[in-house]
Design a protein around this motif. Structure first.
Motif, PDB file in Angstrom:
ATOM      1  N   VAL A  47      19.639  39.870 -38.394  1.00 60.21           N
ATOM      2  CA  VAL A  47      19.489  39.295 -39.736  1.00 60.21           C
ATOM      3  C   VAL A  47      20.866  39.025 -40.338  1.00 60.21           C
ATOM      4  O   VAL A  47      21.113  37.939 -40.882  1.00 60.21           O
ATOM      5  CB  VAL A  47      18.632  40.208 -40.635  1.00 60.21           C
ATOM      6  N   ASP A  48      21.779  39.977 -40.237  1.00 53.06           N
ATOM      7  CA  ASP A  48      23.134  39.789 -40.766  1.00 53.06           C
ATOM      8  C   ASP A  48      23.820  38.592 -40.108  1.00 53.06           C
ATOM      9  O   ASP A  48      24.450  37.768 -40.788  1.00 53.06           O
ATOM     10  CB  ASP A  48      23.991  41.044 -40.557  1.00 53.06           C
ATOM     11  N   TYR A  49      23.718  38.493 -38.797  1.00 55.71           N
ATOM     12  CA  TYR A  49      24.345  37.387 -38.074  1.00 55.71           C
ATOM     13  C   TYR A  49      23.808  36.051 -38.589  1.00 55.71           C
ATOM     14  O   TYR A  49      24.566  35.125 -38.881  1.00 55.71           O
ATOM     15  CB  TYR A  49      24.108  37.517 -36.568  1.00 55.71           C
ATOM     16  N   ARG A  92      18.829  44.614 -37.944  1.00 55.93           N
ATOM     17  CA  ARG A  92      19.805  44.435 -39.018  1.00 55.93           C
ATOM     18  C   ARG A  92      20.933  43.514 -38.563  1.00 55.93           C
ATOM     19  O   ARG A  92      21.346  42.607 -39.296  1.00 55.93           O
ATOM     20  CB  ARG A  92      20.374  45.778 -39.475  1.00 55.93           C
ATOM     21  N   GLU A  93      21.423  43.720 -37.341  1.00 57.65           N
ATOM     22  CA  GLU A  93      22.504  42.887 -36.819  1.00 57.65           C
ATOM     23  C   GLU A  93      22.066  41.428 -36.685  1.00 57.65           C
ATOM     24  O   GLU A  93      22.835  40.510 -36.991  1.00 57.65           O
ATOM     25  CB  GLU A  93      22.983  43.422 -35.471  1.00 57.65           C
ATOM     26  N   GLU A 130      18.660  48.944 -35.948  1.00 58.95           N
ATOM     27  CA  GLU A 130      20.041  48.456 -35.984  1.00 58.95           C
ATOM     28  C   GLU A 130      20.128  47.046 -35.395  1.00 58.95           C
ATOM     29  O   GLU A 130      20.825  46.179 -35.944  1.00 58.95           O
ATOM     30  CB  GLU A 130      20.961  49.415 -35.216  1.00 58.95           C
ATOM     31  N   VAL A 181      22.259  35.285 -41.461  1.00 59.46           N
ATOM     32  CA  VAL A 181      22.648  35.009 -42.854  1.00 59.46           C
ATOM     33  C   VAL A 181      24.143  34.686 -42.932  1.00 59.46           C
ATOM     34  O   VAL A 181      24.544  33.712 -43.584  1.00 59.46           O
ATOM     35  CB  VAL A 181      22.268  36.200 -43.760  1.00 59.46           C
ATOM     36  N   ASN A 182      24.975  35.468 -42.279  1.00 54.97           N
ATOM     37  CA  ASN A 182      26.426  35.251 -42.320  1.00 54.97           C
ATOM     38  C   ASN A 182      26.854  33.946 -41.662  1.00 54.97           C
ATOM     39  O   ASN A 182      27.899  33.391 -41.998  1.00 54.97           O
ATOM     40  CB  ASN A 182      27.166  36.436 -41.697  1.00 54.97           C
ATOM     41  N   ARG A 225      16.926  36.732 -45.952  1.00 55.02           N
ATOM     42  CA  ARG A 225      16.775  37.915 -45.093  1.00 55.02           C
ATOM     43  C   ARG A 225      15.309  38.161 -44.720  1.00 55.02           C
ATOM     44  O   ARG A 225      15.003  38.484 -43.581  1.00 55.02           O
ATOM     45  CB  ARG A 225      17.382  39.142 -45.771  1.00 55.02           C
TER      46      ARG A 225
END
Length: 189
Positions: A135-137, A132-133, A129, A139-140, A147
């Motif tokens: 990588v998301d942060y 994922r957070e 988790e 990219v966003n 990714r």
């Protein structure tokens, strides 16, 4: 179980120090009480069993190693670039160096998780988790890289951090800032 949050945090910080200094075998409730400077038996009022203790220690290490939201927001005012990512990685290295005990405790927890199925499941889920957070942060936020590149940077930095923590002489021939810049530039195209 006792509910005094400040006492629980103090006991968890003491447990991190014991785990970092003595390893998993040295992590006993009595050792935690001694490290925290509380009466013998105090820790047993806060942790149902060893699995509960280890899970709470894992969560506390992550709290201690998480960047300050205000400092991160200030850094993120810069335009998205490879230089910004390199700065974020340097800040990560600084945070990890500033909490050596938290990092050593996390390494001990990883080793302990290879022998404890419940801890392994919780740690694996937690780290998955977290990854994922991150990588998301990234990219966003519009930072460079896809990714997969961000995941590769995460794993490369993890290795660098372990070496910096456990065998820093290995890194002496290489200026750390240069290594970080090269990792960022090569992995985040």
């Amino acid at each position: 179980m006792r509910q005094n949050p400040a006492r629980r945090t103090a006991l968890l910080d003491a447990a991190i120090d014991v785990l970092a200094g003595e390893g998993s075998r040295g992590l006993t409730l009595r050792a935690i009480d001694k490290q925290a400077g509380v009466p013998t038996g105090t820790a047993s009022n806060y942790f149902a069993n060893r699995d509960d203790l280890l899970a709470q220690v894992m969560r506390r290490t992550r709290e201690r190693l998480t960047p300050d939201p205000e400092a991160l927001a200030e850094t993120m005012k810069q335009a998205p670039s490879h230089e910004l990512v390199a700065e974020l990685m340097r800040q990560l290295l600084t945070r990890m160096r500033n909490d050596r005990a938290g990092n050593l405790a996390m390494l001990e927890l990883r080793l302990e998780a290879t022998r404890r199925a419940d801890l392994n499941a919780e740690l694996s889920g937690f780290l998955t988790e977290e990854n994922r957070e991150i990588v998301d942060y990234h990219v966003n936020a519009g930072l460079p890289g896809d990714r997969t590149g961000v995941a590769l940077l995460y794993f490369a930095m993890s290795g660098l951090l372990v070496d910096d923590l456990t065998a820093p002489a290995l890194l002496e021939p290489y200026p750390i800032d240069d290594l970080i810049e090269q990792m960022v530039n090569r992995l985040l195209r």
